[in-house]
Motif scaffolding. Structure first.
Motif, PDB file in Angstrom:
ATOM      1  N   ILE A  61      19.112  -2.094 -14.607  1.00  0.00           N
ATOM      2  CA  ILE A  61      18.207  -0.950 -14.588  1.00  0.00           C
ATOM      3  C   ILE A  61      18.303  -0.222 -15.927  1.00  0.00           C
ATOM      4  O   ILE A  61      19.409   0.066 -16.392  1.00  0.00           O
ATOM      5  N   PRO A  62      17.165   0.101 -16.548  1.00  0.00           N
ATOM      6  CA  PRO A  62      17.227   0.881 -17.792  1.00  0.00           C
ATOM      7  C   PRO A  62      17.908   2.231 -17.533  1.00  0.00           C
ATOM      8  O   PRO A  62      17.736   2.823 -16.462  1.00  0.00           O
ATOM      9  N   THR A  63      18.656   2.704 -18.496  1.00  0.00           N
ATOM     10  CA  THR A  63      19.363   3.975 -18.323  1.00  0.00           C
ATOM     11  C   THR A  63      18.393   5.135 -18.121  1.00  0.00           C
ATOM     12  O   THR A  63      18.760   6.144 -17.524  1.00  0.00           O
ATOM     13  N   THR A  64      17.161   4.975 -18.563  1.00  0.00           N
ATOM     14  CA  THR A  64      16.152   6.017 -18.341  1.00  0.00           C
ATOM     15  C   THR A  64      15.695   6.062 -16.883  1.00  0.00           C
ATOM     16  O   THR A  64      15.075   7.041 -16.454  1.00  0.00           O
ATOM     17  N   HIS A  65      15.996   5.015 -16.126  1.00  0.00           N
ATOM     18  CA  HIS A  65      15.585   4.922 -14.724  1.00  0.00           C
ATOM     19  C   HIS A  65      16.776   5.069 -13.772  1.00  0.00           C
ATOM     20  O   HIS A  65      16.649   4.797 -12.576  1.00  0.00           O
ATOM     21  N   TRP A  66      17.925   5.451 -14.272  1.00  0.00           N
ATOM     22  CA  TRP A  66      19.141   5.584 -13.465  1.00  0.00           C
ATOM     23  C   TRP A  66      19.563   7.042 -13.512  1.00  0.00           C
ATOM     24  O   TRP A  66      19.870   7.568 -14.579  1.00  0.00           O
ATOM     25  N   GLY A  67      19.559   7.706 -12.365  1.00  0.00           N
ATOM     26  CA  GLY A  67      19.877   9.128 -12.345  1.00  0.00           C
ATOM     27  C   GLY A  67      21.328   9.400 -11.986  1.00  0.00           C
ATOM     28  O   GLY A  67      21.896   8.753 -11.118  1.00  0.00           O
ATOM     29  N   ILE A  68      21.916  10.360 -12.681  1.00  0.00           N
ATOM     30  CA  ILE A  68      23.270  10.829 -12.394  1.00  0.00           C
ATOM     31  C   ILE A  68      23.185  12.346 -12.265  1.00  0.00           C
ATOM     32  O   ILE A  68      22.847  13.033 -13.229  1.00  0.00           O
ATOM     33  N   ALA A  69      23.459  12.847 -11.074  1.00  0.00           N
ATOM     34  CA  ALA A  69      23.412  14.288 -10.805  1.00  0.00           C
ATOM     35  C   ALA A  69      22.069  14.898 -11.200  1.00  0.00           C
ATOM     36  O   ALA A  69      22.002  15.992 -11.744  1.00  0.00           O
ATOM     37  N   GLY A  70      20.996  14.156 -10.964  1.00  0.00           N
ATOM     38  CA  GLY A  70      19.662  14.662 -11.230  1.00  0.00           C
ATOM     39  C   GLY A  70      19.177  14.529 -12.659  1.00  0.00           C
ATOM     40  O   GLY A  70      18.119  15.032 -13.012  1.00  0.00           O
ATOM     41  N   VAL A  71      19.946  13.821 -13.478  1.00  0.00           N
ATOM     42  CA  VAL A  71      19.606  13.664 -14.896  1.00  0.00           C
ATOM     43  C   VAL A  71      19.593  12.169 -15.224  1.00  0.00           C
ATOM     44  O   VAL A  71      20.463  11.427 -14.767  1.00  0.00           O
TER      45      VAL A  71
END
Length: 68
Positions: free
Chosen positions: A46-56
């Protein structure tokens, strides 16, 4: 036929993904006594732009870690 799905952030080398597939296959074969030729391992990066961490997006989290 065991099917294993792995989702992870992009960024690993092809060699790392190849090794992961081999090791997961070996583990499933050993634990389930399943023939290796019947095991399927699907890796989705998954591209890092499409992976959310704590809403970011993870891309922003990684950038912030690099800059600090």
């Amino acid at each position: 036929m065991p099917i294993v799905t792995i989702q992870m952030m992009e960024g690993r080398t092809p060699e790392q993904v190849k090794s992961l597939i081999a090791r997961v296959t070996d583990t499933i074969a050993e634990e389930l006594n399943a023939p290796k030729d019947r095991i399927r391992v699907l890796v989705t990066e998954i591209p890092t732009t499409h992976w959310g961490i704590a809403g970011v997006p993870a891309s922003e989290v990684i950038a912030n870690r690099t800059n600090n």
